[in-house]
Enzyme design. Structure first.
Site, short mmCIF file in Angstrom:
data_model
loop_
_atom_site.label_atom_id
_atom_site.label_comp_id
_atom_site.label_asym_id
_atom_site.label_seq_id
_atom_site.Cartn_x
_atom_site.Cartn_y
_atom_site.Cartn_z
CG ASP A 44 -2.24 0.65 1.03
OD1 ASP A 44 -2.36 1.43 0.09
OD2 ASP A 44 -3.16 0.38 1.84
CG ASP A 62 -9.23 2.33 -0.57
OD1 ASP A 62 -8.85 1.15 -0.73
OD2 ASP A 62 -8.63 3.15 0.16
C1 DGJ Z 1 -5.92 1.65 1.80
C2 DGJ Z 1 -6.23 0.40 1.03
O1 DGJ Z 1 -6.64 0.70 -0.26
C3 DGJ Z 1 -7.25 -0.40 1.80
O2 DGJ Z 1 -7.66 -1.51 1.06
C4 DGJ Z 1 -6.64 -0.80 3.10
O3 DGJ Z 1 -5.55 -1.66 2.85
C5 DGJ Z 1 -6.19 0.42 3.87
N1 DGJ Z 1 -5.37 1.28 3.08
C6 DGJ Z 1 -5.45 0.02 5.11
O4 DGJ Z 1 -4.93 1.08 5.77
#
Ligand code: DGJ
Length: 739
Positions: free
Chosen positions: A474, A544
């Protein structure tokens, strides 16, 4: 194929030709890019002319204005007032240049930009043209590279700038590509949006002046993807012209189209000159990232398919990752930071028998991270939550028929972390200023080798000591306080690119050290969805926003450049956590099926009917996957334009196809809808399920399939009928089995 004759170069792919020549006097002129043509002399085509308010230069004995000559690598200061590709300050400190071609060579195979992501797999059929240019003002040498991929109709370009002078040279601008068109009747198509709304399709007409897509975020960003296309005003998915340009890079970029007073258009693609400079000592070279471009006279879909094929066959990890990918269950939207060994073991046991391959433990497992305010940088397990380390959870996964995957965010540091306490100077900061926090975190200065080494050490230990099959990488904020305390004042402009080089180096070392681990890219969802990242990680968490109806637009837009096989999509719980919307379970499954697939929910909360649906969806996905990996993707109905969204995957030999249609907004007394399929063999017969009919390919492609949307389930709340989906399978039948 590359042909050089009479100072003219012809780069030929199956459907396109790209032609340039060297003018008397040495200027490298662009002559043509478009549908495949013969190897005629195109000198007649461009009228060298004189324009008022543009100084004259001599192209041999012909007077012309530099301002009106279409060029391959334009510069400033000698009469061309359009944006330049190169600006380099030599000893005189001036920014004027005059480039002349000094030689060329044609190389079998691909010449690759060193230490940068690029098309590098299965390149034996490729051919490369290298053209050398020399600047009469500074003495700097430029090598332009054109890697031609015939089958994919794609050409890759990059440039190498060499300081062949006796003193230092500072680059202020070093584009990867410049291309001039003697027309301006284009629209500029970009993929734009923001967090949770990435890569929506945006088209606007060009007008005199500059239209651009760019990032200064230290990441390609959610807002504007490093891609743009010049398309005809009437170009559709299946008809009309489209020139696509995709930058193989994950950091700051700029793609601009400049229309001048005479209706010519210059496109420039490269590192964003606003956040870039680079000092070259004598003898040093700078290599620009690669840009891929393609041309289609068969609409946008053919442009997309060229990018998809180039990516799947030639781009690093995408080309090297074969076979089926695991179906994932991810803990994030199910439990967020509320983690404990017991709770997760229960979560894992509830997945037993569903057909899920991997449990991915998302954020919150390390340091003492109970929320987003701490522990980034401390990549060791939180023993309070996991007394047995990760071993207990991993064993539990194995006992329940799953492998184990983990979330990391290597490029970041929390102020509340051991790493920050021991190395407060490792974050990107400007002395005398508190660094700006975003999501309560700072960015590590990956331009520093010791930072990269530390992260490699921590993460390789984590991966070596635990049986981890999958890593979600991430990146949840963008850069600020740009620069590095460890770069000399004259080199601060190098930081944005040096950061990316450090990040790529870390990705390279880790992915090479753990070749069996599947890496998934992520950046607050799809904030770094680009060919640069896909070089290291064959799939990226697309957004997301896991709401199926929002995902229609996001996945549709993303497919403009990136193959569905590069996207991941999960079925999540309803009401959806981002939009509050409730969508029937089967519709959520249908939308996610076009990507690498998974779930983002607690299986313990599923009804028996939903558990059965999960098993069926995973079974369906295993049938779709080969099409996803090697088939052609067609966009059939545009969710930005109507209530229906539809797409189709077709096996390359036309023998099988999968179609998905989703209604994204119910209308009263609805109209009937026929979707016309694409890519089938016109004279072959296809059995269409679940309709139970057998129809010829041409019938399906011209008369279309009626979308008889199935009645929604009864048990999923009152708003369910607002959304519906229909999936179709087509399989070629043998002669004699048409009835
Ligand atoms: C952003 C990601 O896109 C989510 O899927 C998740 O992993 C969160 N960060 C966790 O902090």
């Amino acid at each position: 194929m590359i042909v050089a004759k009479n100072q003219t170069f012809y780069l030929e792919t199956e459907h396109t030709s790209y032609v340039m020549d060297i003018l008397p006097g040495g200027m490298l002129r662009h002559l043509y890019y478009g549908s495949r043509i013969g190897e005629d002399s195109l000198a007649y085509h461009h009228l060298l002319q004189e324009r008022s308010m543009s100084p004259l230069m001599m192209a041999g004995d012909i007077p012309a204005s530099a301002d009106t000559i279409p060029q391959e690598y334009p510069v400033f200061g000698r009469g061309d007032y359009r944006s330049p590709a190169l600006m380099a300050e030599g000893e005189q400190g001036r920014r004027i240049h005059e480039l002349t071609a000094s030689g060329f060579r044609i190389v079998e195979g691909a010449v690759l930009p060193e230490n940068l992501p690029c098309l590098d797999a299965d390149m034996d059929d490729a051919a490369t043209l290298e053209i050398s240019l020399k600047d009469r003002v500074t003495g700097v040498e430029i090598l332009l590279y054109y890697v031609v991929l015939e089958k994919e109709d794609v050409i890759a370009r990059h440039a190498v700038i060499r300081n062949a002078t006796g003193g230092p040279v500072t680059l202020r601008r070093a584009a990867s590509l410049a291309m001039d068109f003697e027309r301006a009747d284009f629209e500029f198509l970009t993929l734009s949006g923001t967090w949770a709304r990435e890569r929506h399709i945006n088209r606007r007409p060009l007008a005199q002046g500059v239209t651009a897509a760019a990032s200064r975020r230290g990441a390609s960003g959610h807002q504007l993807n490093p891609f743009a296309a010049l398309v005809g005003k009437h170009t559709t998915e299946s008809e009309g012209e489209a020139y696509g340009f995709a930058f193989v890079y994950s950091g700051d970029f700029r793609i601009e189209a400049e229309v001048d007073a005479y209706d010519s258009t210059r496109i420039l693609v490269g590192l964003n000159p606003e956040t870039f400079s680079w000092r070259l000592e004598p003898g040093e070279e700078f290599t620009t990232p690669q840009v891929l471009f393609t041309y289609s006279d068969r609409g946008l879909n053919a442009m997309s398919q060229s990018f998809h094929s180039a990516c799947r066959r030639h781009l690093g990890s995408c080309a090297r990752t074969h076979g089926s990918r695991p179906v994932v269950v991810n803990s994030w939207e199910a439990v967020y930071y509320d983690l404990s060994e017991e709770r997760l073991k229960e979560f894992i046991r509830n997945c037993r028998g569903l057909g899920i391959d991997i449990f991915v433990l998302d954020d919150g497992w390390f340091g003492h991270r109970d929320n987003d305010r701490s522990s980034l940088g401390d990549w060791y397990v939180d023993r309070k939550k996991f007394p047995e380390g990760l071993g207990g959870i991993i064993r539990c996964c194995h006992e329940n028929g799953m492998k184990f995957g983990i979330w990391v965010e290597p490029e970041m540091v929390s102020k509340d972390s051991e790493l920050y306490r021991s190395h407060p100077d490792w974050c990107i900061h400007c002395s005398g200023l508190e660094p700006v926090e975003s999501r309560h975190q700072l960015v590590l200065d990956l331009s520093r080798a010791e930072v990269v080494d530390n992260l490699f050490g921590q993460l390789s230990r984590l991966l070596a000591e635990n049986d981890i099959s999958y890593v979600k990488w991430d990146f949840n904020r963008n850069l600020t306080d740009n620069g590095s305390a460890f770069l000399a004042p004259g080199r601060q402009g190098e930081h944005a690119h040096r950061y990316m080089l450090g990040a790529y180096e870390l990705m390279r070392r880790l992915t090479e050290a753990f070749p069996l681990v599947l890496f998934e890219g992520c950046s607050g969802g799809g904030g770094r969805f680009d060919f640069g990242l896909l070089y290291y990680m064959p799939q990226i968490w697309t957004s997301d926003d896991s709401d199926a109806i929002e995902r229609l637009k996001i996945q549709y837009g993303t497919s403009m450049v990136y193959p569905p096989a590069a996207m991941t999509a999960h079925v999540s719980a309803c009401p959806n956590h981002q939009t509050g919307r409730t969508v029937p379970f089967y519709v959520r499954g249908a939308v996610a099926q076009m990507c690498h697939y998974g779930y983002e929910m607690d299986a313990g909360r599923l009804s028996e009917t939903e558990r059965e649906q999960v098993r069926e969806q995973i079974e369906t996905h295993s049938r779709i996957e080969p099409l996803l990996e090697t088939g052609d993707f067609y966009r059939l109905e545009n969710p930005f334009e109507g209530t229906l969204c539809a797409w189709q995957l077709v096996q390359k030999d036309g023998s099988q196809s999968y179609v998905c249609a989703v209604i994204q907004r119910a209308e009263p007394n609805p109209r009937g809808k026929y979707i016309r399929l694409r890519g089938l063999l016109p004279e072959k017969y296809y059995r269409v399920q679940p309709l139970g009919v057998t129809l010829r390919g041409d019938t399906l492609m011209h008369a279309g399939l009626p979308v008889l949307l199935p009645k929604a389930e009864e048990d999923n709340g009152p708003r369910q009928e607002e959304y519906a989906a229909a999936e179709f399978w087509l399989a070629c039948v043998r002669r004699g089995e048409e009835e």
